[in-house]
Design a protein around this motif. Structure first.
Motif, PDB file in Angstrom:
ATOM      1  N   SER A   1       0.830  -1.210   0.000  1.00  0.00           N
ATOM      2  CA  SER A   1       0.000   0.000   0.000  1.00  0.00           C
ATOM      3  C   SER A   1       0.858   1.251   0.000  1.00  0.00           C
ATOM      4  O   SER A   1       0.557   2.242  -0.707  1.00  0.00           O
ATOM      5  N   MET A   2       1.958   1.234   0.766  1.00  0.00           N
ATOM      6  CA  MET A   2       2.853   2.381   0.806  1.00  0.00           C
ATOM      7  C   MET A   2       3.441   2.648  -0.570  1.00  0.00           C
ATOM      8  O   MET A   2       3.600   3.812  -0.976  1.00  0.00           O
ATOM      9  N   GLN A   3       3.765   1.601  -1.287  1.00  0.00           N
ATOM     10  CA  GLN A   3       4.272   1.760  -2.649  1.00  0.00           C
ATOM     11  C   GLN A   3       3.281   2.532  -3.514  1.00  0.00           C
ATOM     12  O   GLN A   3       3.670   3.471  -4.241  1.00  0.00           O
ATOM     13  N   LEU A   4       2.012   2.177  -3.425  1.00  0.00           N
ATOM     14  CA  LEU A   4       1.004   2.845  -4.249  1.00  0.00           C
ATOM     15  C   LEU A   4       0.870   4.317  -3.864  1.00  0.00           C
ATOM     16  O   LEU A   4       0.675   5.185  -4.732  1.00  0.00           O
ATOM     17  N   VAL A   5       0.985   4.610  -2.563  1.00  0.00           N
ATOM     18  CA  VAL A   5       0.944   6.010  -2.126  1.00  0.00           C
ATOM     19  C   VAL A   5       2.115   6.783  -2.714  1.00  0.00           C
ATOM     20  O   VAL A   5       1.947   7.889  -3.264  1.00  0.00           O
ATOM     21  N   LEU A   6       3.315   6.231  -2.603  1.00  0.00           N
ATOM     22  CA  LEU A   6       4.516   6.919  -3.079  1.00  0.00           C
ATOM     23  C   LEU A   6       4.460   7.147  -4.584  1.00  0.00           C
ATOM     24  O   LEU A   6       4.856   8.213  -5.078  1.00  0.00           O
ATOM     25  N   GLU A   7       3.994   6.157  -5.303  1.00  0.00           N
ATOM     26  CA  GLU A   7       3.913   6.310  -6.751  1.00  0.00           C
ATOM     27  C   GLU A   7       2.854   7.339  -7.138  1.00  0.00           C
ATOM     28  O   GLU A   7       3.027   8.082  -8.119  1.00  0.00           O
ATOM     29  N   LYS A   8       1.779   7.411  -6.345  1.00  0.00           N
ATOM     30  CA  LYS A   8       0.722   8.377  -6.637  1.00  0.00           C
ATOM     31  C   LYS A   8       1.185   9.806  -6.382  1.00  0.00           C
ATOM     32  O   LYS A   8       0.978  10.705  -7.217  1.00  0.00           O
ATOM     33  N   VAL A   9       1.849  10.061  -5.262  1.00  0.00           N
ATOM     34  CA  VAL A   9       2.193  11.447  -4.923  1.00  0.00           C
ATOM     35  C   VAL A   9       3.400  11.957  -5.705  1.00  0.00           C
ATOM     36  O   VAL A   9       3.612  13.174  -5.796  1.00  0.00           O
ATOM     37  N   THR A  10       4.211  11.041  -6.249  1.00  0.00           N
ATOM     38  CA  THR A  10       5.389  11.480  -7.012  1.00  0.00           C
ATOM     39  C   THR A  10       5.213  11.354  -8.517  1.00  0.00           C
ATOM     40  O   THR A  10       5.946  11.990  -9.280  1.00  0.00           O
ATOM     41  N   GLY A  11       4.289  10.496  -8.941  1.00  0.00           N
ATOM     42  CA  GLY A  11       4.143  10.233 -10.362  1.00  0.00           C
ATOM     43  C   GLY A  11       5.250   9.382 -10.934  1.00  0.00           C
ATOM     44  O   GLY A  11       5.415   9.309 -12.161  1.00  0.00           O
ATOM     45  N   LYS A  12       6.016   8.704 -10.073  1.00  0.00           N
ATOM     46  CA  LYS A  12       7.133   7.877 -10.532  1.00  0.00           C
ATOM     47  C   LYS A  12       6.995   6.465  -9.965  1.00  0.00           C
ATOM     48  O   LYS A  12       6.469   6.285  -8.868  1.00  0.00           O
ATOM     49  N   PRO A  13       7.486   5.457 -10.675  1.00  0.00           N
ATOM     50  CA  PRO A  13       7.474   4.090 -10.127  1.00  0.00           C
ATOM     51  C   PRO A  13       8.478   3.941  -9.004  1.00  0.00           C
ATOM     52  O   PRO A  13       9.462   4.689  -8.909  1.00  0.00           O
ATOM     53  N   LEU A  14       8.234   2.953  -8.150  1.00  0.00           N
ATOM     54  CA  LEU A  14       9.068   2.768  -6.968  1.00  0.00           C
ATOM     55  C   LEU A  14      10.527   2.523  -7.326  1.00  0.00           C
ATOM     56  O   LEU A  14      11.431   3.035  -6.649  1.00  0.00           O
ATOM     57  N   ASP A  15      10.787   1.738  -8.367  1.00  0.00           N
ATOM     58  CA  ASP A  15      12.189   1.456  -8.689  1.00  0.00           C
ATOM     59  C   ASP A  15      12.937   2.721  -9.082  1.00  0.00           C
ATOM     60  O   ASP A  15      14.124   2.881  -8.737  1.00  0.00           O
ATOM     61  N   ALA A  16      12.256   3.652  -9.735  1.00  0.00           N
ATOM     62  CA  ALA A  16      12.899   4.922 -10.077  1.00  0.00           C
ATOM     63  C   ALA A  16      13.132   5.768  -8.835  1.00  0.00           C
ATOM     64  O   ALA A  16      14.172   6.443  -8.712  1.00  0.00           O
ATOM     65  N   LEU A  17      12.190   5.750  -7.899  1.00  0.00           N
ATOM     66  CA  LEU A  17      12.355   6.508  -6.656  1.00  0.00           C
ATOM     67  C   LEU A  17      13.535   5.989  -5.849  1.00  0.00           C
ATOM     68  O   LEU A  17      14.307   6.768  -5.283  1.00  0.00           O
ATOM     69  N   VAL A  18      13.679   4.659  -5.779  1.00  0.00           N
ATOM     70  CA  VAL A  18      14.808   4.071  -5.065  1.00  0.00           C
ATOM     71  C   VAL A  18      16.113   4.396  -5.781  1.00  0.00           C
ATOM     72  O   VAL A  18      17.116   4.752  -5.151  1.00  0.00           O
ATOM     73  N   ARG A  19      16.107   4.272  -7.085  1.00  0.00           N
ATOM     74  CA  ARG A  19      17.329   4.547  -7.859  1.00  0.00           C
ATOM     75  C   ARG A  19      17.747   6.008  -7.721  1.00  0.00           C
ATOM     76  O   ARG A  19      18.920   6.304  -7.422  1.00  0.00           O
ATOM     77  N   ASP A  20      16.806   6.912  -7.923  1.00  0.00           N
ATOM     78  CA  ASP A  20      17.164   8.331  -7.937  1.00  0.00           C
ATOM     79  C   ASP A  20      17.420   8.886  -6.533  1.00  0.00           C
ATOM     80  O   ASP A  20      18.237   9.795  -6.363  1.00  0.00           O
ATOM     81  N   GLY A  21      16.717   8.334  -5.534  1.00  0.00           N
ATOM     82  CA  GLY A  21      16.813   8.905  -4.203  1.00  0.00           C
ATOM     83  C   GLY A  21      17.773   8.203  -3.265  1.00  0.00           C
ATOM     84  O   GLY A  21      18.167   8.775  -2.249  1.00  0.00           O
ATOM     85  N   ILE A  22      18.186   6.958  -3.609  1.00  0.00           N
ATOM     86  CA  ILE A  22      19.030   6.202  -2.683  1.00  0.00           C
ATOM     87  C   ILE A  22      20.276   5.658  -3.372  1.00  0.00           C
ATOM     88  O   ILE A  22      21.404   6.020  -3.033  1.00  0.00           O
ATOM     89  N   THR A  23      20.082   4.765  -4.331  1.00  0.00           N
ATOM     90  CA  THR A  23      21.228   4.001  -4.835  1.00  0.00           C
ATOM     91  C   THR A  23      22.162   4.838  -5.695  1.00  0.00           C
ATOM     92  O   THR A  23      23.384   4.664  -5.634  1.00  0.00           O
ATOM     93  N   THR A  24      21.634   5.761  -6.496  1.00  0.00           N
ATOM     94  CA  THR A  24      22.524   6.588  -7.326  1.00  0.00           C
ATOM     95  C   THR A  24      23.337   7.563  -6.493  1.00  0.00           C
ATOM     96  O   THR A  24      24.567   7.613  -6.618  1.00  0.00           O
ATOM     97  N   PRO A  25      22.720   8.351  -5.607  1.00  0.00           N
ATOM     98  CA  PRO A  25      23.559   9.272  -4.815  1.00  0.00           C
ATOM     99  C   PRO A  25      24.558   8.562  -3.907  1.00  0.00           C
ATOM    100  O   PRO A  25      25.632   9.102  -3.641  1.00  0.00           O
ATOM    101  N   LEU A  26      24.234   7.359  -3.454  1.00  0.00           N
ATOM    102  CA  LEU A  26      25.154   6.624  -2.581  1.00  0.00           C
ATOM    103  C   LEU A  26      26.081   5.701  -3.359  1.00  0.00           C
ATOM    104  O   LEU A  26      26.884   4.982  -2.757  1.00  0.00           O
TER     105      LEU A  26
END
Length: 583
Positions: A234-259
């Motif tokens: 359910s949290m995944q669906l919330v995050l994708e709704k409020v950002t307009g991005k899929p979860l894998d992109a959010l993880v990539r752009d917000g966590i794995t790429t900067p680190l």
């Protein structure tokens, strides 16, 4: 054969320097002079400039013996010849303290089986390596949670706001009052898993997502703690709704790429398959030997990207994430979270549910897999495939265990013993020192064990005062007891204890157990009027389940009418005398 720990292999040191630290050494500024002291916990975050670097336990002020002993135990857990002690085909481990990676090893096999019963020819076995990529299973929930904290910081979500505010159709089935906080703390009222399973009951991804939205709680929101994959779906669906991005992109752009976590993500590319550990041979669904695809069937049914499972990673990448948390959300100049968000992840939101402490996304204070590192602020999570991560801010330490325990089937013994053991080893590697100095009596022992320190016969005709210092780190049900006997040890009677220590004024009645306080206590008891030949003993008994770091005693003192009595006890079991630690 298990690949040796980091301290023994130059090649591993070189590899780790490149993969974790980029060749740069961490700035030690901000570390107190007692690095390696378990009884002097840190407060606050590690210096933001702390960067992981390879080193020996001695470099970090640690005792190498518990770490070496853990390595030997791991070799047994990876060895089929161990019989019932065999837990997983392969595993990779990493331990770090104060920015120093003091252990990094691998053993067994990442790939060994052709199907549920048959091994591959030995020349096709793939050894586990320190850079093996594992299916993290439910450790993936931590990535979803970190993305949620990022959106909280951005003002796109709010903890107290109902999920239906962001996704109106979520309100069906009596879910209108479920909040974001309840999803992140598993207090929403959801059942543990979707019923029917997403892969069984629905024809495509949109239908499966709708099934998540239509799920009906089994408990009123906020009334119960129940660990549930539906919360993070359910949290995944919330995050994708409020950002307009899929979860894998959010993880990539917000966590794995900067680190620069280059081996971490969903649906790993084919060129990484040689380094990926195989998981289960699945017949329902008919997937065969799963390797390089997510093990969890519901995540697989969603295309491998799900809020509860789907992330693959290595110990090196997870080490960077763990140090980022210890640093207050930043690593090598890249900030992925603010300090307040990290503090929220360390804060227990589930005080109404004792034993189920939970921050936002992270579990807290779970001795059943955290072992000796468990404590009110200790963060962590486990994964069904045989993975675990434990982060201890009070000692600025973390431990990682990645395994493929479901290879070739999920009907395998629990991996909780090695999960606990790696935490116990790290905690025991850190020193404690008696207040004012002096030798130590120490008992760190396994489950279902009793250890005693027993005096010889004491001659006293007046009350006997018993005083000592104690550092206690044990399961709450495993107390240290002081007992007396006047019949030559045939029968023993427990004496009431009072203690002076953090938050406890002199004379506070106490039970010497638990992990909540990492500090020394001054303990007192009295034998009111001895009759016969008095003996005293300190007894520490552990039940068969969990253990902490153990019990440490110092300054044993017996007096009667202000005259000292001999206090040279005889140890039995695991008690042994340690010299004062060197500063």
């Amino acid at each position: 054969m298990r690949i040796p720990a980091l301290t023994a292999t130059v090649a591993l040191i070189t590899s780790l320097t490149l993969s974790l630290a980029g060749g740069a050494a961490a700035d030690p500024a901000g570390r107190h002079a007692d690095g390696g002291r378990f009884d002097r916990p840190y407060t606050g975050f590690a210096p933001a400039g702390t960067v992981l670097r390879p080193g020996t336990p001695g470099d970090a002020g640690l005792d190498a013996a518990p770490i070496d002993a853990f390595e030997r135990r791991m070799a047994g857990w990876e060895d089929p010849a161990a019989g019932t002690g065999y837990l997983f085909p392969g595993a990779t481990t990493l331990m770090a303290h104060d920015g120093v990676v003091v252990e990094r090893g691998a053993g067994g096999y990442a790939v060994k089986y052709a199907d549920a019963a048959d091994e591959l020819p030995p020349d096709q076995w793939v050894p586990a390596r320190t850079d093996t990529i594992y299916d993290l299973a439910s450790l993936s929930k931590l990535f979803t949670s970190i993305v949620a904290m990022q959106q909280l910081e951005a003002g796109r979500i709010d903890l107290g706001t109902p999920v239906a505010h962001y996704i109106p159709e979520f309100a069906t089935g009596g879910k209108g009052d479920i909040t974001v906080e309840q999803l992140l703390t598993h207090t929403s009222g959801f059942d543990a898993d979707p019923v029917p399973s997403l892969w069984q009951g629905y024809s495509d991804v949109p239908a499966r997502e709708k099934a998540v939205l239509d799920a009906v709680p089994i408990n009123p929101p906020g009334s119960t703690y129940l660990y549930s994959d539906l919360n993070m779906l359910s949290m995944q669906l919330v995050l994708e709704k409020v950002t307009g991005k899929p979860l894998d992109a959010l993880v990539r752009d917000g966590i794995t790429t900067p680190l620069h976590m280059t081996d971490t993500g969903y649906n790993p590319p084919a060129d990484k398959l040689p380094r990926i550990a195989a998981t289960e041979y699945q017949t329902s669904p008919a997937r065969g030997m799963v390797r390089g695809q997510v093990h969890d069937e519901n995540s697989w049914a969603l295309g491998g990207v799900a809020g509860h499972a789907g992330v693959f990673s290595t110990v090196d990448d997870l080490a960077v994430l763990a140090q980022t948390i210890l640093n207050g959300g930043t690593y090598k100049g890249h900030r992925i979270l603010g300090g307040n968000s990290v503090r929220l992840m360390e804060q227990n939101f589930n005080q109404a549910f004792p034993g189920d402490s939970h921050g936002l996304g992270f579990e807290l204070d779970q001795i059943w897999y955290m072992g000796g590192l468990s404590g009110p602020q200790t963060l962590g999570h486990t994964g069904y495939t045989g993975t675990s991560l434990v982060i201890d801010p009070q000692s600025r330490s973390f431990v990682i265990l990645l395994s493929n325990r479901v290879h070739p089937t999920r009907t395998t013994p629990s991996t909780n013993p090695p999960r606990r053991a790696i935490g116990v080893a790290m905690s025991q590697a850190m020193r404690v020192a008696a207040p004012g100095g002096g030798p130590l009596w120490y008992s760190g022992q396994g489950g279902a064990t009793t250890s005693t320190l027993t005096t010889g016969p004491l001659t006293a005709t007046a009350p006997v005062d018993v005083d000592f210092s104690a550092f206690v780190n044990s399961e709450s049900t495993d107390p240290l007891v002081v007992e007396d006997s006047t019949d030559g040890g045939a029968t023993w009677h427990a004496l009431p204890l009072t203690a002076t220590g953090p938050g406890a004024p002199a004379g506070t009645p106490t039970s010497l157990s638990g992990q909540a306080v990492r500090a020394w206590w001054h303990v007192h008891t009295q034998v009111p009027q001895p009759s016969g030949a008095l003996q005293l003993r300190w007894r520490y008994t552990t039940d068969p389940v969990y253990e902490g770091r153990g019990i440490t005693l110092a300054h044993l003192s017996l007096t009667s009418l202000h005259h000292p009595l001999p206090a040279s006890p005889t140890p039995a079991g695991a008690w042994h005398l340690l010299p004062p630690p060197r500063d």
